[in-house]
Design an enzyme around this catalytic site. Structure first.
Site, PDB file in Angstrom:
ATOM      1  N   ASP A  16       0.819  -1.208   0.000  1.00  0.00           N
ATOM      2  CA  ASP A  16       0.000   0.000   0.000  1.00  0.00           C
ATOM      3  C   ASP A  16       0.855   1.262   0.000  1.00  0.00           C
ATOM      4  O   ASP A  16       1.993   1.254   0.465  1.00  0.00           O
ATOM      5  CB  ASP A  16      -0.913  -0.021   1.227  1.00  0.00           C
ATOM      6  CG  ASP A  16      -2.059   0.960   1.149  1.00  0.00           C
ATOM      7  OD1 ASP A  16      -2.375   1.434   0.037  1.00  0.00           O
ATOM      8  OD2 ASP A  16      -2.648   1.257   2.192  1.00  0.00           O
ATOM      9  N   GLU A  73      -4.877   4.739  -6.344  1.00  0.00           N
ATOM     10  CA  GLU A  73      -5.737   5.365  -5.342  1.00  0.00           C
ATOM     11  C   GLU A  73      -6.160   6.750  -5.808  1.00  0.00           C
ATOM     12  O   GLU A  73      -5.519   7.338  -6.671  1.00  0.00           O
ATOM     13  CB  GLU A  73      -4.992   5.543  -4.017  1.00  0.00           C
ATOM     14  CG  GLU A  73      -4.508   4.290  -3.367  1.00  0.00           C
ATOM     15  CD  GLU A  73      -3.748   4.581  -2.077  1.00  0.00           C
ATOM     16  OE1 GLU A  73      -3.794   3.725  -1.204  1.00  0.00           O
ATOM     17  OE2 GLU A  73      -3.118   5.650  -1.951  1.00  0.00           O
TER      18      GLU A  73
END
Length: 109
Positions: A16, A73
């Site tokens: 992430d 994202e």
């Protein structure tokens, strides 16, 4: 390594916020992750500054070369989604695609 054992059971892993903090391309070679999640700070500026587009493109190319899928994202509008599609990013997330929903609760009756 425990990640490899869990992968054999069918679990998948995501690295992430890639591109910020302590993450680097060397982690992609070392960690047996399945997905690279490109940090939103790069994605949100992709239509305004060409340097961000180049960085996202590079992250995607390296991830794909190493057999990993990519997730972008912070997709906030159609133009950003179009650019990500042109760059062959695998997946996208953000308010343009849908707001987060709470996880359904199991209620015993």
């Amino acid at each position: 390594m425990w990640i490899r054992r869990l992968r054999k059971l069918g679990c998948r892993f995501v690295l992430d916020d890639f591109g910020t903090g302590f993450s680097s391309f060397s982690y992609l070679r070392i960690l047996p992750v399945d997905y690279l999640k490109i940090d939103g700070s790069f994605v949100q500026n992709i239509e305004k500054e060409y340097s961000y587009r180049a960085l996202v493109q590079a992250m995607n190319a390296v991830a794909h070369t190493l057999g990993k899928k990519t997730v972008a994202e912070y997709v906030e509008n159609e133009n950003v989604l179009r650019i990500l599609d042109e760059l062959k990013i695998d997946y996208a997330q953000g308010f343009f695609l849908g707001k987060p929903l709470p996880e359904p609760m199991d209620i015993a009756i």
